[in-house]
Enzyme design. Sequence first.
Site, short mmCIF file in Angstrom:
data_model
loop_
_atom_site.label_atom_id
_atom_site.label_comp_id
_atom_site.label_asym_id
_atom_site.label_seq_id
_atom_site.Cartn_x
_atom_site.Cartn_y
_atom_site.Cartn_z
N HIS A 125 0.86 -1.18 0.00
CA HIS A 125 0.00 0.00 0.00
C HIS A 125 0.90 1.23 0.00
O HIS A 125 1.76 1.39 0.87
CB HIS A 125 -0.92 0.03 1.23
CG HIS A 125 -1.87 1.19 1.21
ND1 HIS A 125 -3.13 1.10 0.67
CD2 HIS A 125 -1.73 2.47 1.64
CE1 HIS A 125 -3.73 2.28 0.77
NE2 HIS A 125 -2.91 3.12 1.36
N CYS A 126 0.69 2.10 -0.98
CA CYS A 126 1.54 3.29 -1.13
C CYS A 126 0.74 4.54 -0.79
O CYS A 126 -0.21 4.89 -1.50
CB CYS A 126 2.07 3.39 -2.56
SG CYS A 126 3.11 4.85 -2.83
N PRO A 127 1.09 5.25 0.27
CA PRO A 127 0.36 6.48 0.62
C PRO A 127 0.51 7.57 -0.42
O PRO A 127 -0.36 8.45 -0.54
CB PRO A 127 0.97 6.89 1.97
CG PRO A 127 2.31 6.25 1.99
CD PRO A 127 2.16 4.97 1.25
#
Length: 277
Positions: free
Chosen positions: A132-134
Amino acid sequence: MSDEDMVFVNKTGTWFVWDPCGITCAVFTYGLLLYGVLINFVVVIPAFPNCLTWLNAFVFAFLVFLAITAHVKAMITNPGIVPHERTTEQEVLERNQQGESVRYCKKCRSVKPDRAHHCSTCEHCVQRMDHHCPWINNCVGEFNQKYFVLFTFYVMLVSFHGLASIVIFFFCCLSSEFDGCDAWLPGPLIFVLMILGIFEGFLFILFTCTMFWSQVYSICTDETGIESIKQEERERLTWKQAMYAVFGSPCSFSWLNPFVAPPSLVMYLKHCTPMNV
């Protein structure tokens, strides 16, 4: 916040995660990219208004446009979510006893397909989830990995281009004894803007080079970041098969086009039905 409030998804593959941290990171990313465009059109062109600087500025702006397009696509594309089916553990146990090999996600209370992993931010399992990439406010998964790779690639080009432009600008100013370099803005302010641009460029290069090559390696080895950490054993595709699965086949300029959907997403949109996530 409930699962239903956390995300928005529809049958066109559009998806959005209502995560304040991710949304802030995404907006901040756009601000940093547009800052480079501002430097070109407010500082460089007024100081040296010739065909070369105009061409340089438009090339830079085009690369920023491609980077932002890839980012938006990566952010709003369904990464490969697994719908919540509310399957019970007893049902899964019975299926496994009958000879099936079924994985179960206790958080989603649903069957978990092979290579799917649960994301605590998106509140769903995601097919072929890498991480998961913010910065894109989304998971990197089966349906949007191409867009994420293109985002890191174009930001990397923008960063190298921006640093080169700043260096050339300084040399041109030195050769002209800084005559006209402060055409629109005061000299001290231009100096501060350039220092900030250099700092931003180095940070972006460090981040995007690392992410781009790690993603390419992940694709070529057909092993996601999570699978690498968990050391999951399974049959893998060859590097060429894996690249074709993400970018399409054969190799063409469409690989670099953020407006061309990856083959897995195209197949999904052809056969998907409206789903309750």
